[in-house]
Design an enzyme around this catalytic site. Structure first.
Site, PDB file in Angstrom:
ATOM      1  N   ASN A  34      37.505  38.816  37.691  1.00 29.28           N
ATOM      2  CA  ASN A  34      38.929  38.469  37.692  1.00 29.28           C
ATOM      3  C   ASN A  34      39.027  36.967  37.898  1.00 29.28           C
ATOM      4  O   ASN A  34      38.795  36.480  39.004  1.00 29.28           O
ATOM      5  CB  ASN A  34      39.635  39.228  38.834  1.00 29.28           C
ATOM      6  CG  ASN A  34      41.102  38.839  38.963  1.00 29.28           C
ATOM      7  OD1 ASN A  34      41.641  38.131  38.114  1.00 29.28           O
ATOM      8  ND2 ASN A  34      41.740  39.295  40.037  1.00 29.28           N
ATOM      9  N   LYS A  36      41.556  35.135  37.893  1.00 25.50           N
ATOM     10  CA  LYS A  36      42.817  34.743  38.538  1.00 25.50           C
ATOM     11  C   LYS A  36      43.405  33.547  37.773  1.00 25.50           C
ATOM     12  O   LYS A  36      43.307  33.516  36.544  1.00 25.50           O
ATOM     13  CB  LYS A  36      42.578  34.470  40.026  1.00 25.50           C
ATOM     14  CG  LYS A  36      41.899  35.682  40.699  1.00 25.50           C
ATOM     15  CD  LYS A  36      41.873  35.656  42.195  1.00 25.50           C
ATOM     16  CE  LYS A  36      41.236  36.930  42.720  1.00 25.50           C
ATOM     17  NZ  LYS A  36      41.184  37.004  44.165  1.00 25.50           N
ATOM     18  N   HIS A 119      47.085  44.406  42.060  1.00 29.68           N
ATOM     19  CA  HIS A 119      46.249  43.518  42.874  1.00 29.68           C
ATOM     20  C   HIS A 119      47.063  43.060  44.094  1.00 29.68           C
ATOM     21  O   HIS A 119      48.267  42.831  43.990  1.00 29.68           O
ATOM     22  CB  HIS A 119      45.806  42.321  42.036  1.00 29.68           C
ATOM     23  CG  HIS A 119      44.725  41.519  42.693  1.00 29.68           C
ATOM     24  ND1 HIS A 119      44.971  40.670  43.747  1.00 29.68           N
ATOM     25  CD2 HIS A 119      43.392  41.470  42.474  1.00 29.68           C
ATOM     26  CE1 HIS A 119      43.814  40.118  44.135  1.00 29.68           C
ATOM     27  NE2 HIS A 119      42.842  40.594  43.376  1.00 29.68           N
ATOM     28  N   GLU A 121      47.329  40.310  45.443  1.00 29.28           N
ATOM     29  CA  GLU A 121      48.024  39.025  45.270  1.00 29.28           C
ATOM     30  C   GLU A 121      49.353  39.223  44.544  1.00 29.28           C
ATOM     31  O   GLU A 121      50.293  38.449  44.728  1.00 29.28           O
ATOM     32  CB  GLU A 121      47.105  38.043  44.518  1.00 29.28           C
ATOM     33  CG  GLU A 121      45.992  37.550  45.437  1.00 29.28           C
ATOM     34  CD  GLU A 121      44.729  37.090  44.717  1.00 29.28           C
ATOM     35  OE1 GLU A 121      44.761  36.888  43.498  1.00 29.28           O
ATOM     36  OE2 GLU A 121      43.697  36.945  45.417  1.00 29.28           O
ATOM     37  N   GLU A 188      40.028  46.858  47.430  1.00 27.34           N
ATOM     38  CA  GLU A 188      39.946  45.454  47.803  1.00 27.34           C
ATOM     39  C   GLU A 188      40.653  45.242  49.143  1.00 27.34           C
ATOM     40  O   GLU A 188      41.883  45.074  49.186  1.00 27.34           O
ATOM     41  CB  GLU A 188      40.637  44.588  46.745  1.00 27.34           C
ATOM     42  CG  GLU A 188      39.966  44.613  45.402  1.00 27.34           C
ATOM     43  CD  GLU A 188      40.136  43.281  44.676  1.00 27.34           C
ATOM     44  OE1 GLU A 188      39.171  42.828  44.081  1.00 27.34           O
ATOM     45  OE2 GLU A 188      41.234  42.689  44.753  1.00 27.34           O
ATOM     46  N   GLY A 194      38.463  36.398  48.937  1.00 27.23           N
ATOM     47  CA  GLY A 194      38.396  34.936  48.969  1.00 27.23           C
ATOM     48  C   GLY A 194      38.075  34.358  50.326  1.00 27.23           C
ATOM     49  O   GLY A 194      38.239  33.154  50.538  1.00 27.23           O
ATOM     50  N   SER A 233      34.946  39.079  48.157  1.00 27.46           N
ATOM     51  CA  SER A 233      33.786  38.234  48.493  1.00 27.46           C
ATOM     52  C   SER A 233      32.461  38.841  48.037  1.00 27.46           C
ATOM     53  O   SER A 233      31.449  38.706  48.721  1.00 27.46           O
ATOM     54  CB  SER A 233      33.773  37.927  50.000  1.00 27.46           C
ATOM     55  OG  SER A 233      34.936  37.210  50.372  1.00 27.46           O
TER      56      SER A 233
HETATM   57  O1  LIG Z   1      40.050  40.576  42.080  1.00 27.79           O
HETATM   58  C1  LIG Z   1      39.159  40.066  42.770  1.00 27.79           C
HETATM   59  C2  LIG Z   1      39.286  39.985  44.190  1.00 27.79           C
HETATM   60  O2  LIG Z   1      40.534  39.606  44.614  1.00 27.79           O
HETATM   61  C3  LIG Z   1      38.132  39.407  44.930  1.00 27.79           C
HETATM   62  O3  LIG Z   1      38.166  38.008  44.970  1.00 27.79           O
HETATM   63  P1  LIG Z   1      36.914  37.241  45.622  1.00 27.79           P
HETATM   64  O4  LIG Z   1      35.691  37.789  44.962  1.00 27.79           O
HETATM   65  O5  LIG Z   1      37.143  35.799  45.277  1.00 27.79           O
HETATM   66  O6  LIG Z   1      36.947  37.533  47.084  1.00 27.79           O
END
Ligand SMILES: O=C[C@H](O)COP(=O)(O)O
Length: 273
Positions: A34, A36, A119, A121, A188, A194, A233
């Site tokens: 992803n 983002k 998600h 977010e 998640e 993150g 993460s």
């Molecule tokens: O969609 C992916 C997640 O929000 C994980 O993000 P991350 O791997 O940067 O912690």
């Protein structure tokens, strides 16, 4: 430490069938990047340059921001379906006056296979369970595979409510869904996204088991074939320890999916688990 690593490798080898790509339940590994709101066209091309090499022994997808979907679709031709396309969101309506939105059929036209929905977010930006449910049903009706994201906040975990929150998000997201065959679920935990603070394999497996049970209650035996991804993460150095857990079939990867060597490392981890 050496013994621990050896036991992980032994466990992972036990789970590999003849073709080396699926675990005992027949679920093939699935790693989805992803991106983002990151990456330019040039950076995407550089990432794929670094991803060239042996064919991955698990399913792999990348979900770029909307303006990059078409250029990335073109770039992915070189991987001959070994890396496929997904999107990060969509609207639930077929078409119409929805400025700034995209529809499932538009994503399908660009050869997207997956679409990430719910998600955290987006939930934090106001997306409701009801909207996620409408999107899941629309994605399925257009032939896309929804990646339904669920997960608790730090406060909810501290209150011992992780299972309850995830079950409630699953019930809401999948309300009215009759066939779970094309659904992917991503656990998640919000506190792990993150932060560099991934859930431990045991913490993740614990919630994944709850998710599998919840799906089984609603969909029966078909639930055993639903890929359950962990996200939060995930990196090259913790992928294998997650991949060896019974109900962790893959990963939804944010930051590490932007760096070729890291993303390849995660793919390697889930190619053995
Ligand atoms: O969609 C992916 C997640 O929000 C994980 O993000 P991350 O791997 O940067 O912690």
């Amino acid at each position: 430490m050496e013994q621990y690593i050896r036991s992980l490798v032994e466990k992972s080898v036990q789970g590999v069938l003849a073709d080396g790509t699926v675990n005992e339940s027949g679920r093939r590994g699935l790693v989805i990047g992803n991106w983002k709101m990151n990456m330019s066209i040039e950076e995407a091309a550089l990432l794929f340059e670094g991803m060239k090499g042996e064919a991955p022994a698990c399913d792999v997808a990348v979900c770029p921001p909307f303006p990059l979907l078409y250029p990335v679709k073109v770039m992915l031709a070189q991987f001959q379906d070994q890396i496929v396309l997904g999107a990060q969101n969509m609207h639930w309506a077929d078409q119409g006056a929805h400025t700034g939105e995209v529809s499932a059929s538009m994503l399908k036209e660009l050869d997207c296979r997956y679409v990430i929905l719910g998600h955290s977010e987006r939930r934090q930006a106001g997306e409701t369970d009801e909207e996620v449910n409408l999107k899941v049903k629309q994605a399925l009706s257009e032939g896309l595979q929804p990646v339904l994201c669920v997960g608790e906040t730090k406060e909810e975990r501290e209150q011992g409510r992780s299972g309850e929150v995830v079950i409630s998000q699953l019930h809401a997201g999948l309300d009215g869904v009759e066939n779970v065959n094309s659904v992917v679920v991503a656990y998640e935990p919000v506190w792990a996204i993150g932060t560099g603070l991934a859930a431990t394999p045991e913490q993740a497996q614990d919630v994944h088991r709850t998710i599998r049970q919840t799906l089984t209650n609603q969909f029966g035996d078909a639930a055993a074939r639903v890929p359950l991804l962990y996200g939060g993460s995930v990196k090259a150095d913790n992928a294998l320890s997650l991949a060896v857990m019974d109900d962790i079939d893959g990963a939804l990867v944010g930051g590490a999916s932007l760096i070729a060597v890291e993303f390849k490392g995660v793919i390697d981890g889930f190619s053995r688990g």
